[in-house]
Design a protein around this motif. Sequence first.
Motif, PDB file in Angstrom:
ATOM      1  N   UNK A 109      34.007  34.932  50.584  1.00  0.00           N
ATOM      2  CA  UNK A 109      34.880  35.866  49.891  1.00  0.00           C
ATOM      3  C   UNK A 109      34.706  35.804  48.386  1.00  0.00           C
ATOM      4  N   UNK A 110      34.659  34.591  47.839  1.00  0.00           N
ATOM      5  CA  UNK A 110      34.472  34.426  46.391  1.00  0.00           C
ATOM      6  C   UNK A 110      33.116  34.987  45.957  1.00  0.00           C
ATOM      7  N   UNK A 111      32.087  34.680  46.737  1.00  0.00           N
ATOM      8  CA  UNK A 111      30.746  35.166  46.416  1.00  0.00           C
ATOM      9  C   UNK A 111      30.681  36.695  46.445  1.00  0.00           C
ATOM     10  N   UNK A 112      31.392  37.288  47.397  1.00  0.00           N
ATOM     11  CA  UNK A 112      31.380  38.747  47.529  1.00  0.00           C
ATOM     12  C   UNK A 112      32.060  39.430  46.352  1.00  0.00           C
ATOM     13  N   UNK A 131      32.787  39.884  59.505  1.00  0.00           N
ATOM     14  CA  UNK A 131      31.708  40.745  59.970  1.00  0.00           C
ATOM     15  C   UNK A 131      31.635  42.058  59.196  1.00  0.00           C
ATOM     16  N   UNK A 132      32.792  42.625  58.881  1.00  0.00           N
ATOM     17  CA  UNK A 132      32.813  43.999  58.381  1.00  0.00           C
ATOM     18  C   UNK A 132      32.848  44.137  56.857  1.00  0.00           C
ATOM     19  N   UNK A 133      33.424  43.165  56.162  1.00  0.00           N
ATOM     20  CA  UNK A 133      33.711  43.412  54.751  1.00  0.00           C
ATOM     21  C   UNK A 133      32.913  42.563  53.778  1.00  0.00           C
ATOM     22  N   UNK A 134      31.835  41.961  54.255  1.00  0.00           N
ATOM     23  CA  UNK A 134      30.890  41.340  53.345  1.00  0.00           C
ATOM     24  C   UNK A 134      29.992  42.404  52.728  1.00  0.00           C
ATOM     25  N   UNK A 135      29.347  42.063  51.634  1.00  0.00           N
ATOM     26  CA  UNK A 135      28.514  43.042  50.936  1.00  0.00           C
ATOM     27  C   UNK A 135      27.352  43.529  51.808  1.00  0.00           C
ATOM     28  N   UNK A 136      26.793  42.654  52.641  1.00  0.00           N
ATOM     29  CA  UNK A 136      25.679  43.055  53.507  1.00  0.00           C
ATOM     30  C   UNK A 136      26.128  44.094  54.526  1.00  0.00           C
ATOM     31  N   UNK A 150      31.146  49.033  44.733  1.00  0.00           N
ATOM     32  CA  UNK A 150      31.587  47.814  44.057  1.00  0.00           C
ATOM     33  C   UNK A 150      33.053  47.516  44.354  1.00  0.00           C
ATOM     34  N   UNK A 151      33.884  48.547  44.249  1.00  0.00           N
ATOM     35  CA  UNK A 151      35.316  48.342  44.452  1.00  0.00           C
ATOM     36  C   UNK A 151      35.617  47.948  45.905  1.00  0.00           C
ATOM     37  N   UNK A 152      34.931  48.566  46.849  1.00  0.00           N
ATOM     38  CA  UNK A 152      35.126  48.214  48.261  1.00  0.00           C
ATOM     39  C   UNK A 152      34.687  46.780  48.533  1.00  0.00           C
ATOM     40  N   UNK A 153      33.593  46.368  47.906  1.00  0.00           N
ATOM     41  CA  UNK A 153      33.098  45.011  48.104  1.00  0.00           C
ATOM     42  C   UNK A 153      34.045  43.983  47.506  1.00  0.00           C
ATOM     43  N   UNK A 154      34.622  44.290  46.347  1.00  0.00           N
ATOM     44  CA  UNK A 154      35.584  43.387  45.711  1.00  0.00           C
ATOM     45  C   UNK A 154      36.802  43.181  46.616  1.00  0.00           C
ATOM     46  N   UNK A 155      37.354  44.285  47.087  1.00  0.00           N
ATOM     47  CA  UNK A 155      38.542  44.193  47.946  1.00  0.00           C
ATOM     48  C   UNK A 155      38.209  43.477  49.246  1.00  0.00           C
ATOM     49  N   UNK A 156      37.044  43.786  49.826  1.00  0.00           N
ATOM     50  CA  UNK A 156      36.626  43.114  51.051  1.00  0.00           C
ATOM     51  C   UNK A 156      36.492  41.615  50.852  1.00  0.00           C
ATOM     52  N   UNK A 157      35.928  41.215  49.712  1.00  0.00           N
ATOM     53  CA  UNK A 157      35.785  39.789  49.410  1.00  0.00           C
ATOM     54  C   UNK A 157      37.129  39.095  49.288  1.00  0.00           C
TER      55      UNK A 157
END
Length: 225
Positions: free
Chosen positions: A45-48, A105-110, A180-187
């Motif tokens: 999460x922190x990395x994302x 599974x779903x909210x990492x950057x990959x 970017x914003x989706x990845x931040x929130x997912x992380x």
Amino acid sequence: MFGTFFNVTMIILGSLIGSLTKKYIKPAYHTVLMQAIGLSAMVIGIHAVIKPFDQSTLPVLFIISLAIGGIVGTAINIQDRFDYTVQKFTNSDLSTGLATAILLYCFGSLSILGPIKAALQHDYTFLLTNGGLDFITSIVLSATFGLGIMWAAVVLFCWQGGLYLLALLFQSALSTTLLNELTIIGGILILASGLSVLEIKKINTLNLLPALLVPPIVLGIMHFI
């Protein structure tokens, strides 16, 4: 969609392997696995969050998104509804494991960028890499929480399939800012899940899921102003 099918298959295989080995794992090892899952979720999460946050042009949007999303999610009571549905089929703590699995599974950057790159550039590298990581993760999760973790594969298929189709239909709308914003929130959601698994702080993570809907709405409004 090849990459998504591969990713789903890896989760199913990993879940089967983990569930078959579960009965051979002593309770003390289950505790260690839980701690490993929680710590891993926090690090992921922190990395994302770090890189997309540095590139964000709207650094307060994630705060607004989490606040609005949390209010909406709590009003709808997503977490309790999810827990109730899962507990209808099992008396274990599967709901915690399944929620963690879905977020991982779903909210990492990959998992966010993978189907988009597959749709626009026919590049499956992210999804194949994600499939390998999810294979290992699903073994650990299933060994801890049981075969029910496999249901996360269905959610992943719908998530990545939806992103794939959206990328094909709205290529110009999927800006770097939105991703970017989706990845931040997912992380942040993954980090919150890790805190819950480690029992550091119980967070109803699923109640924050509507936060993912806020950036597309805000950026869409800004685009037409």
